[in-house]
Design a protein around this motif. Structure first.
Motif, PDB file in Angstrom:
ATOM      1  N   ASN A 146       7.262  -0.664  10.917  1.00  0.00           N
ATOM      2  CA  ASN A 146       7.540  -0.658   9.287  1.00  0.00           C
ATOM      3  C   ASN A 146       8.987   0.123   9.926  1.00  0.00           C
ATOM      4  O   ASN A 146       8.860   1.370  10.435  1.00  0.00           O
ATOM      5  CB  ASN A 146       6.708  -0.240   8.254  1.00  0.00           C
ATOM      6  CG  ASN A 146       7.056   0.893   7.029  1.00  0.00           C
ATOM      7  OD1 ASN A 146       8.720  -0.456   6.193  1.00  0.00           O
ATOM      8  ND2 ASN A 146       6.727   1.990   6.739  1.00  0.00           N
TER       9      ASN A 146
ATOM     10  N   TYR B 221       2.526  -6.541   0.293  1.00  0.00           N
ATOM     11  CA  TYR B 221       3.624  -5.403   0.300  1.00  0.00           C
ATOM     12  C   TYR B 221       4.842  -5.744  -0.223  1.00  0.00           C
ATOM     13  O   TYR B 221       5.154  -4.462  -1.206  1.00  0.00           O
ATOM     14  CB  TYR B 221       4.353  -5.088   1.464  1.00  0.00           C
ATOM     15  CG  TYR B 221       5.014  -4.216   1.434  1.00  0.00           C
ATOM     16  CD1 TYR B 221       5.028  -2.696   1.174  1.00  0.00           C
ATOM     17  CD2 TYR B 221       6.380  -3.902   1.522  1.00  0.00           C
ATOM     18  CE1 TYR B 221       5.543  -1.619   0.582  1.00  0.00           C
ATOM     19  CE2 TYR B 221       7.102  -2.967   1.118  1.00  0.00           C
ATOM     20  CZ  TYR B 221       6.862  -1.742   1.363  1.00  0.00           C
ATOM     21  OH  TYR B 221       7.824  -0.513   0.390  1.00  0.00           O
ATOM     22  N   ARG B 222       4.641  -6.886  -1.173  1.00  0.00           N
ATOM     23  CA  ARG B 222       6.158  -7.352  -2.038  1.00  0.00           C
ATOM     24  C   ARG B 222       5.659  -7.334  -3.400  1.00  0.00           C
ATOM     25  O   ARG B 222       6.248  -6.955  -4.613  1.00  0.00           O
ATOM     26  CB  ARG B 222       6.181  -8.915  -1.680  1.00  0.00           C
ATOM     27  CG  ARG B 222       5.699 -10.429  -2.418  1.00  0.00           C
ATOM     28  CD  ARG B 222       5.629 -11.717  -1.612  1.00  0.00           C
ATOM     29  NE  ARG B 222       6.587 -11.759  -2.282  1.00  0.00           N
ATOM     30  CZ  ARG B 222       6.642 -12.270  -3.124  1.00  0.00           C
ATOM     31  NH1 ARG B 222       6.050 -12.590  -4.617  1.00  0.00           N
ATOM     32  NH2 ARG B 222       7.492 -13.296  -3.840  1.00  0.00           N
TER      33      ARG B 222
ATOM     34  N   PHE C  27      11.203  -8.307   1.330  1.00  0.00           N
ATOM     35  CA  PHE C  27      11.412  -6.394   1.833  1.00  0.00           C
ATOM     36  C   PHE C  27      12.746  -5.591   1.716  1.00  0.00           C
ATOM     37  O   PHE C  27      13.120  -5.346   1.892  1.00  0.00           O
ATOM     38  CB  PHE C  27      10.976  -6.948   3.203  1.00  0.00           C
ATOM     39  CG  PHE C  27       9.612  -6.837   3.706  1.00  0.00           C
ATOM     40  CD1 PHE C  27       8.547  -6.881   2.725  1.00  0.00           C
ATOM     41  CD2 PHE C  27       8.721  -7.796   5.014  1.00  0.00           C
ATOM     42  CE1 PHE C  27       7.413  -7.635   2.324  1.00  0.00           C
ATOM     43  CE2 PHE C  27       7.989  -8.262   4.698  1.00  0.00           C
ATOM     44  CZ  PHE C  27       6.567  -7.614   3.750  1.00  0.00           C
TER      45      PHE C  27
END
Length: 388
Positions: free
Chosen positions: A182, A326-327, A359
């Motif tokens: 990340n 995560y979106r 992202f």
């Protein structure tokens, strides 16, 4: 008591000049922020950016009923636009964007990116005049000579970029496959802007429903005449923070059209035979998306954000693509960064690329990126790109 008309005239001129200075300054600030975003052909955003800044300033003046010179205001806007068009043409001619690349690591992939003059360095002794910066894989095991070269360039005032940083800024995509990779900083986007954006979304959705209510009624009537079935299309989709909700859109397809299993039914392909004649027009113009204003009022969606997927597709993508969930850290949108750059996609390989755009949007979550998406969405509505 009589007021001299000349005093009023000069007062109007002074107010118009002051408003023009403020509008020009705002336009310059907006243009610089938007122009730094990836894939922006700066000249194409001069007119909409300065039109927006001048429109905001003179809207405030109009609401407060302050007199001003319409002729002077229009002249100021025209001069600002012409000035920046001229500067843009001159800067592109005199100072094209050029980057020198230090060999080693993962810099080879930069050659796939267009719009930059790449200079591939062979030796630390190579001297290149008039470059915009130096790119290197700062995580690679570089030789002492190349590390000295990078340090010298930084000390001389030349910008030095990490390969991943420059790749993201030029492509508008952020690749994340594992949490350990990340590069977003905090995993949570700007919470203050998240709340401000929700308030703006709510007000805009309410205004849109009120303003376009007569048109929505006509569209509903046309759908009933064009084909049998309900006016609205309802579908379960994955939304904010992984919560499932029901989306509302104008129906654009024939009902009970056999296509295969549930997953295939959720995918809209190019030239899909299920789309009605009127439905194709609704999709190209994006009018079919307007009922989603109801979802925005309910806090389930935003005008701008990652496109929500049908529940069956979302579950499929989650099983195939690492870190897909995560979106959902921001509200899904009617339009978004992936839509205006890539268009509509469904295949897993294409969805991975779309995920990289999502992202990037989350990492750079800001009003400036949202404004750019609005401009590009307007272009999409006029050209039909990305509509299926």
């Amino acid at each position: 008591m009589l007021i001299n008309p000349n005093i009023l005239y000069y007062s109007n001129i002074q107010i118009t000049i002051l408003a023009g200075v403020i509008a020009h300054t705002l336009g310059f600030f907006f243009f610089r922020r938007i122009g730094n975003l990836p894939g922006v052909a700066a000249a194409g955003y001069i007119f909409p950016t300065f039109s927006m800044s001048y429109g905001l300033v003179y809207l405030v003046i109009f609401l407060f009923r302050i007199d001003y010179s319409t002729f002077q205001a229009a002249g100021s806007l025209t001069l600002s636009i012409l000035w920046y068009f001229g500067l843009n043409i001159l800067s592109r001619h005199l100072d094209p964007y050029s980057l020198a690349v230090v060999p080693g690591g993962t810099v080879d992939r930069l050659g796939e990116i267009d719009g930059v003059n790449w200079y591939w360095l062979d030796s630390p002794d190579t001297v290149i005049d008039r470059i915009s910066g130096v790119v290197a894989d700062l995580r690679a095991d570089l030789s002492d000579e190349w590390e000295r070269y990078i340090a010298d360039r930084a000390l001389s005032g030349t910008p030095v970029y990490h390969v991943k940083q420059i790749s993201e800024s030029l492509t508008g995509r952020v690749k994340i496959e594992h949490l350990s990779e990340n590069t977003l900083g905090s995993l949570n986007p700007n919470q203050a802007y998240l709340k401000i954006k929700q308030a703006i979304d709510w007000v805009a959705a309410l205004a849109a429903l009120i303003i376009f209510l007569p048109m929505l009624g006509l569209v509903a009537l046309a759908i009933k005449i064009d084909s049998k079935g309900p006016v609205l299309f309802r579908q379960k989709r994955m939304g904010y923070r992984g919560n499932v909700y029901q989306v509302y859109k104008f129906r654009t397809m024939k009902i009970n059209a056999a296509v295969g299993d549930e997953k295939e039914e959720a995918i809209t392909k190019a030239g899909d035979a299920r789309i009605t004649h009127f439905g194709q027009f609704l999709r190209n113009s994006r009018i079919d998306e307007l009922p989603q204003a109801i979802n925005i009022l309910r806090g389930e969606m935003s005008w701008i954000g990652p496109r929500p997927e049908a529940l069956v597709l979302s579950n499929w993508y989650e099983a195939e693509l690492p870190f897909y969930r995560y979106r959902h850290i921001v509200r899904p949108g009617i339009t978004g960064w992936a839509q205006v750059n890539q268009g509509h996609v469904a295949a897993v390989d294409d969805v991975l690329e779309k995920l990289h755009y999502d992202f990037y949007y989350i990492k750079n979550f800001s009003p400036w990126l949202d404004v750019l998406i609005v401009f590009r969405t307007i272009r999409t509505m006029l050209t039909g790109f990305g509509a299926r």
